[in-house]
Every structure is written in structure tokens, then in C-alpha cells.
Design a protein around this motif. Structure first.
Motif, PDB file in Angstrom:
ATOM      1  N   CYS A 251       0.827  -1.199   0.000  1.00 15.73           N
ATOM      2  CA  CYS A 251       0.000   0.000   0.000  1.00 15.73           C
ATOM      3  C   CYS A 251       0.863   1.251   0.000  1.00 15.73           C
ATOM      4  CB  CYS A 251      -0.918   0.018   1.220  1.00 15.73           C
ATOM      5  SG  CYS A 251      -2.226  -1.199   1.109  1.00 15.73           S
ATOM      6  N   MET A 252       1.937   1.219   0.776  1.00 21.22           N
ATOM      7  CA  MET A 252       2.803   2.380   0.822  1.00 21.22           C
ATOM      8  C   MET A 252       3.479   2.598  -0.525  1.00 21.22           C
ATOM      9  SD  MET A 252       5.582   3.666   3.542  1.00 21.22           S
ATOM     10  CE  MET A 252       5.963   2.059   4.101  1.00 21.22           C
ATOM     11  N   GLN A 253       3.960   1.517  -1.136  1.00 19.69           N
ATOM     12  CA  GLN A 253       4.609   1.627  -2.437  1.00 19.69           C
ATOM     13  C   GLN A 253       3.627   2.111  -3.498  1.00 19.69           C
ATOM     14  OE1 GLN A 253       7.805   1.130  -2.940  1.00 19.69           O
ATOM     15  NE2 GLN A 253       8.172   0.489  -0.840  1.00 19.69           N
ATOM     16  N   VAL A 255       1.311   4.180  -3.096  1.00 20.56           N
ATOM     17  CA  VAL A 255       1.134   5.618  -2.944  1.00 20.56           C
ATOM     18  C   VAL A 255       2.376   6.378  -3.403  1.00 20.56           C
ATOM     19  CG1 VAL A 255       0.802   7.426  -1.245  1.00 20.56           C
ATOM     20  CG2 VAL A 255      -0.503   5.358  -1.070  1.00 20.56           C
ATOM     21  N   GLN A 256       3.552   5.793  -3.136  1.00 22.71           N
ATOM     22  CA  GLN A 256       4.765   6.521  -3.482  1.00 22.71           C
ATOM     23  C   GLN A 256       5.257   6.256  -4.893  1.00 22.71           C
ATOM     24  OE1 GLN A 256       7.201   5.350   0.157  1.00 22.71           O
ATOM     25  NE2 GLN A 256       7.320   7.560   0.087  1.00 22.71           N
TER      26      GLN A 256
ATOM     27  N   ALA B 227       1.705   6.973   5.699  1.00 18.72           N
ATOM     28  CA  ALA B 227       3.146   7.220   5.735  1.00 18.72           C
ATOM     29  C   ALA B 227       3.643   7.482   4.320  1.00 18.72           C
ATOM     30  CB  ALA B 227       3.867   6.019   6.335  1.00 18.72           C
ATOM     31  N   GLY B 228       3.114   6.719   3.362  1.00 21.00           N
ATOM     32  CA  GLY B 228       3.479   6.938   1.971  1.00 21.00           C
ATOM     33  C   GLY B 228       3.077   8.323   1.507  1.00 21.00           C
ATOM     34  N   LEU B 229       1.917   8.801   1.952  1.00 18.13           N
ATOM     35  CA  LEU B 229       1.427  10.110   1.523  1.00 18.13           C
ATOM     36  C   LEU B 229       2.296  11.254   2.005  1.00 18.13           C
ATOM     37  CD1 LEU B 229      -2.405   9.718   2.176  1.00 18.13           C
ATOM     38  CD2 LEU B 229      -1.282   9.746  -0.023  1.00 18.13           C
ATOM     39  N   GLY B 232       7.002   8.722   3.218  1.00 12.55           N
ATOM     40  CA  GLY B 232       7.663   7.425   3.273  1.00 12.55           C
ATOM     41  C   GLY B 232       7.957   6.913   4.662  1.00 12.55           C
TER      42      GLY B 232
END
Lengths: 369, 299
Positions: A251-253, A255-256, B227-229, B232
Motif C-alpha cells: 500500500c505504501m509503495q 502511494v509513493q 506514511a506513503g502520503l 515514506g
């Protein structure tokens, strides 16, 4: 039987894959129904089961019918009204829908809203329909639309989600007062099936990488089994890269840096979340259609089974390709893309002021008939 | 101090270095727990935390190829000390360029039950059942924590994230408990949202969220998305609070094996976590000076 497109029967794990050829047929250029249809329909028309559902479903279905009529697309819709919220749902209705599907093999579904209250049945009609038809694979192709700027452009990923087990097993009970146990079921057979589907899809569409998403560090047996099945299947497809990632990192990847992903395969709940997250990246539920497959049927719908305010009838495009109506589906698809690229007619969810009907009219106008 | 694996040890060195320069009156008792450490080592670490009351932690790697009776060390620490609330504060940091701006979300995640109960079994060959447990007691407890935090931080709304349309009994109970607790805090607006819609809203319009409360797994996912928003895993600190103990770590709990020992890991998250720890220990002046220094370096 002419399997077309070079599909061959593969016997793996001692059977259970004999239905594989049907996937090839379903994706290829074979019409799912013979042209000499029943009920005195005109020769050459295809029957598609339609379930408008709730919320914006009926409006969208109307839009689809209008566009098809304008484009002279030879499809007849067999409508059924199944709604849990409006109390028009019952076991007999469900059976009738399934019978209709047996004939048409293809369906277009709006959203069958699942009420939150517990009315005595843990499985919603939406889920029950999916189980009866054994629609085990849900495919969402998340693609940035040209002409519609979002924070991420040129995105092109495919999310394949197991749709019949996992957290959606509807097995819950209150063992002790104030303590609820929900069962998440993972089976080897279904995990292998979805993994094979994912790799076959990747092979067919010329994709380079499949990433399995899981949480095996916490659910060691459950997701561990899913992961193991994916690894076993991956060995049979040496040309496709196989990768794994834990759901939170995934999920984090997304978004980034969503560009690192190609095809993603995962169990039910993570699929639901990732589908919606990815849809949000390219502009929302209104621009991403979803497809559900079983060995015999194909169903087309919106991604987020919610109620978007205005949307694009992308779904009939896919249905068209399926029914072998490549010419018509390309025509409709081009019209839709032209309208979006033009940027003049935009529905509310895409930042514009047009109504759904304006958009539909614009698509009809853009059809080169 | 539990350095953990991967980038943990080097990040801890950075913390110690900064504390030394700032003359912070904190003495670290280091306890090493590796991913394959025997249960005795983990129990030792837990006892050390009981003694000291507070800990700063790196992530201990969980090898999923080991048999299932080998439980996640991190999870063991959380459940034994009953660290029921995991709180992360996702804030757009000055000087960090991201696609979204003006994000300020407090995420409260239930940390001890839900999908992380580690109760799984293979009932029939090839069929695995994993149990997700939701209890009224813990749901109410985390809801009280979230609303209490909202009140203390003068926040205006709390959003409960769930999937009660599918898990009607389980998440239904969680939602009901949140609603009951919300009635006791009339000045705070209570909303609920299904987890799939939540993730979509987070990537399109994250500014609408204020305080969020949710069960364990959704918390894990939402933490990582947020955290990604904001930039990171290297930027967001996290805290695990229980009645008597508190453990501070990075929000996304990564081991960062691929970047370990290469001097490229971002110490911001760990340093900010250390500041949260100092606040907890009421060493507010030290906490603010280090925090200001960290934010100034980012600019």
C-alpha cells in the motif's frame, strides 16, 4: 473443439484444469452464445444479463443501453432487479439470475448494495451471487486515462483478486458474550486456481511480472499457504518474473511509486483494499471497471461497489470485447476516450459540471456510426 | 532499547549520538533480540521493559519460513505488555515535497487482537482457517483511547474504519462500540467509513481526515498508506501505549534489510519517535529542541 489462439489443455495437479480452455475461449474471439439463440431473438444478437442494482446502477445501465442503441450494437439485455436494500431480493430471484446467466454467460452489474444491519443472514446477495456462479477471479485493470490528469499519470497495472474465500467467508459467531470470531479461510485449491489465473492472464496479455501480496509474517498458515501456492505456480512460468510483497508495504509503495507494479495477485480482502486504492490513484471509482471470471461466466461491473456520483460506461466496452463484438466495442471505446480527452464534458467526479446524461450524449455524438 | 534487525541498530546509534549532544538525561539499557532468538530472550526483553516502563525499539524480523509455532517477536512484545493502542501522527513535513499537502492525521489502531491473534489451524489438508477475534471490551477500550486523545489534542472529528458490510458480526461489534463511546464525547463529530472507500479517499483527498480509529489489520494498511502520503517510512514515528508501558518505534515497522549498514537509512522517523518518548517521560524541553532540530534539517 477449436480452441483458437493456440490454447492447449494442460493437465496439472491431476485434473481440475480441464476447464482451462474455456478461459481462452472467453477471452478470445469466440462468442459465448451460439448465434441461433433461443426465445426467437434475431440471429447474431448476443444476450447479456443485466442487473442494474442500487444507487447509480440504474442510471448507468440506462446510459449503456442508450450508447449501445446509438451504436447499433447487437446486444439484448435480460434485466433482473435484485436488490437487498429495496427488498426485491430472494432466493428464487437469485436462482432466476443464475439461470439467465447460464444462457448468456456474460453479465453487466451495477452495484447490489449490502446493507450494514445484520438481518439474520451473514452473506450478502452480492456475495451469494458470486459464489453461485463461482466467480473466483476479479480483475481490475487500472489504467490512467489520456486527457484526465491525476497525480499519477501513465499508470498501467492489473489487480487480480481471489473472490470466493478469504475474509469473505461469512463465517462468524459469538463464542462468548462480547467476543466475536471471524473465520478467514484459505484453501490450497483456490489459491492455486487464482495463482494460475494470474499467470495465465499475464502470459496472455504480455505482462512481465506478477507480484503476490500477502501478510504471511502474521497469518503464517493462511497467507503462508497462499504464498506457497503462488510460488509453486510461478515455477511453471519461467518467463514471468515473480515477486512477493507484504500488504502494508504494498500500500505504501502504491502511494509513493505505483509504477513498479505490473500484475498483482492477492486474497480477497487485500484485493478489495488495493482495488480501491489504485482506483483512487487514477481518478476514482467512476473510471475503473472491473471484471469477474469463473470458468464459464464473465461479469462486468464497477470497481468500488459503492455509489459514485457520475461515471464512465467503460464496462460495456469490455463486455463487447468478450462477446466477440470487437468492432462495436472498439467503436464505443474510442468514443468514450475521445470525450474524455476532449475534456469539455466531464462529470462531477472528474472535476466537471456535466451530468451523467450529458456525458452519455457526448459519447453517442462521438460514435462514428 | 531494543535495536532489532536490519537498519535498527544503526538508527539506534544515531539516537544515542543526538541524545549525547543534547545532554538528555536518559540512560539506555540495550537488549538484543534477533529474529531467531529463543523465547527466553524475548521474555528477558519484556521483563526489561516492565522494569523500565518505556522502550525504544527497532523492528525484529519475522521469518515466515519458520514453522507457525514460532510467533512474531514484535507481536509477542505487544500482547504480553498489553500495548493496546498504536498511535501514529502523519503530518506533512516542511521541506518534504509530496503529491499531497496539509495532511495532519492521527491514526489510532487497536494493537492486540483482530487479525493478529495468531490463531490458525489446518482443519483439513489444504484448508487453513485463520481466526480474527473482535471483543467488545477491547473495542470500547480503543474507542475511549481515540476519543480521549481527540479531546486532549483539541481535534474535531473521529472516523471509525471498518468492513461491517462483510464482517457483520465482527466489525459490526467494533462499530457499535465506537458509536456507544462517541455518545460520551458530544463535542467530537463521529463518522464511520468502510476501509476500501477510506483508502480511495486517502489517496484522493487526505485532508478530510482528522483522527481515525480502527481494528488491527486495517490500521496496519492505513498507517502505511498515510506514511506513503507524507513522504515514506523514514519520516513517520509511531508509539504503542498500554496502561503501564509505552514502546516507541517507527510507524511502519520496517526492518529495511536491503538498505542496512549502508548509511542511507533515514533516521527522521526514529529520532521523532525518540522525541515522542521524551514527551512521554515529561522531558518536554529536550523533546522540543530535538524535534525542532530534526524539522530544521529537513527544510
Amino acid at each position: 473443439m477449436d480452441l483458437g489462439r493456440g490454447w492447449r489443455k494442460k493437465w496439472i495437479w491431476g485434473g481440475g484444469w480441464r476447464k482451462k480452455w474455456i478461459w481462452g475461449g472467453v477471452w478470445g474471439s469466440h462468442p459465448p452464445v451460439s448465434p441461433q439463440s433461443h426465445n426467437g431473438k434475431a440471429e447474431g444478437t448476443f444476450q447479456v444479463t443485466m442487473l442494474p442494482g442500487d444507487g447509480v446502477g440504474p442510471e448507468l445501465m440506462h446510459a449503456v443501453k442508450e450508447v449501445f442503441k446509438a451504436g447499433n450494437v447487437p446486444v439484448t439485455f435480460d434485466e433482473h432487479h435484485l436488490s437487498e436494500v429495496q427488498n426485491t431480493a430472494s432466493e428464487e430471484k437469485l436462482d432466476r439470475v443464475v439461470d439467465s446467466m447460464k444462457e448468456s454467460k456474460v453479465a453487466l452489474i451495477g452495484k447490489i448494495h449490502t446493507p450494514m444491519e445484520y438481518k439474520g443472514d451473514l452473506a450478502s446477495y452480492d456475495m451469494r451471487l458470486r459464489r453461485k456462479l463461482d466467480l473466483f477471479a476479479n480483475v481490475v485493470h487500472v489504467k490512467s486515462l489520456p486527457g484526465y490528469q491525476t497525480r499519477h499519470n501513465n499508470l498501467d497495472l492489473v489487480i487480480i483478486r481471489e473472490q470466493t474465500e478469504g475474509e469473505y467467508s461469512s463465517l462468524e459467531h459469538e463464542s462468548v458474550k462480547g467476543v466475536i470470531e471471524c473465520l478467514k479461510i484459505i484453501t490450497r485449491a483456490k489459491s492455486q486456481r487464482i495463482a494460475k489465473f494470474a499467470f495465465d492472464y499475464a502470459t496472455k496479455k504480455g505482462r512481465a511480472k506478477v507480484t503476490a501480496v500477502h501478510k504471511a509474517n502474521i497469518m503464517k498458515l493462511g497467507d503462508g499457504l497462499f504464498l506457497q501456492c503462488c510460488k509453486e505456480v510461478a515455477e511453471l512460468y519461467p518467463k514471468i518474473k515473480f515477486d512477493t510483497m507484504i500488504i502494508d508495504n504494498c500500500c505504501m509503495q502504491l502511494v509513493q511509486n505505483p509504477y513498479q507494479f505490473d500484475v498483482l495477485v492477492m486474497p480477497n480482502l487485500y484485493g478489495n483494499i488495493v482495488d480501491n486504492l489504485a482506483a483512487g490513484l487514477v481518478g476514482g471509482a467512476g473510471v475503473v471497471p472491473g471484471e469477474s471470471y469463473s470458468a464459464e461466466y464473465a461479469v462486468f461491473e464497477l470497481v468500488r461497489r459503492g455509489s459514485p456520483r457520475g461515471t464512465v460506461p467503460n464496462l460495456p466496452v469490455r463486455a463487447g470485447i468478450l462477446g466477440g463484438l470487437e468492432y462495436h466495442s472498439n467503436m464505443v471505446s474510442d468514443a468514450v476516450k475521445k470525450v474524455i480527452k476532449g475534456g469539455k464534458v466531464r462529470t462531477a467526479d472528474m472535476g466537471g459540471y456535466s451530468t451523467s446524461m450529458d456525458f452519455t450524449q457526448a459519447v453517442i455524438d462521438a460514435l462514428e456510426v | 532499547m531494543i535495536p532489532g534487525d536490519g537498519i535498527g541498530p544503526e538508527l539506534m546509534l544515531h539516537v544515542k549520538e543526538v541524545f549525547r549532544h543534547a545532554c538528555v538525561p536518559v540512560d539506555f539499557e540495550e537488549v538484543r533480540v534477533g529474529s531467531e532468538a529463543p523465547e527466553a530472550d524475548v521474555q528477558n526483553a519484556i521483563t526489561a521493559i516492565r522494569r523500565n516502563g518505556v522502550a525504544l525499539k527497532g523492528n525484529i524480523e519475522t521469518n515466515h519460513n519458520l514453522p507457525p509455532n514460532h510467533k512474531s517477536r514484535n507481536n509477542l512484545i505487544r500482547t504480553s505488555l498489553d500495548l493496546y493502542a498504536n498511535v501514529i501522527h502523519c503530518q506533512s513535513l516542511p521541506g518534504v515535497e509530496t503529491r499531497h499537502r496539509d495532511i495532519d492525521i492521527l491514526i489510532v489502531r487497536e494493537n492486540t487482537e483482530g487479525e493478529y491473534s495468531s490463531l490458525e489451524h489446518e482443519s483439513v489438508a489444504g484448508v487453513v482457517e485463520s481466526l480474527k477475534i473482535i471483543t467488545a471490551g477491547r473495542s470500547r477500550r480503543i474507542a475511549h483511547y481515540a476519543f480521549g486523545l481527540a479531546r486532549a489534542a483539541a481535534r474535531r472529528s473521529v472516523t471509525a474504519v471498518h468492513k461491517a458490510n462483510i464482517m457483520k458480526l465482527g466489525d459490526g461489534l467494533f462499530l457499535q462500540c465506537c458509536q456507544e463511546v462517541a455518545a460520551e464525547y458530544p463535542e467530537i463529530t463521529f463518522r464511520s467509513m468502510i476501509v476500501d472507500n477510506t483508502t480511495m479517499q486517502l489517496v484522493s483527498r487526505p485532508q478530510q481526515f482528522d483522527v481515525m480509529v480502527m481494528p488491527n489489520l486495517y490500521g496496519n494498511i492505513v498507517n502505511n498508506v498515510c506514511a506513503g502520503l507524507v513522504g515514506g517510512p523514514g519520516l513517520v514515528p509511531g508509539a504503542n501505549y498500554g496502561h503501564d508501558y509505552a514502546v516507541f518505534e517507527t510507524a511502519t515497522r520496517n526492518t529495511g534489510k536491503s538498505i542496512a549498514n549502508r548509511n542511507i537509512a533515514n533516521p527522521t522517523a526514529t529520532l521523532l519517535a525518540a522525541c515522542m518518548m521524551l514527551d512521554h517521560l515529561r522531558l518536554h524541553s529536550h523533546a522540543s529542541s530535538i524535534r525542532q532540530a530534526v524539522l530544521a534539517s529537513l527544510d
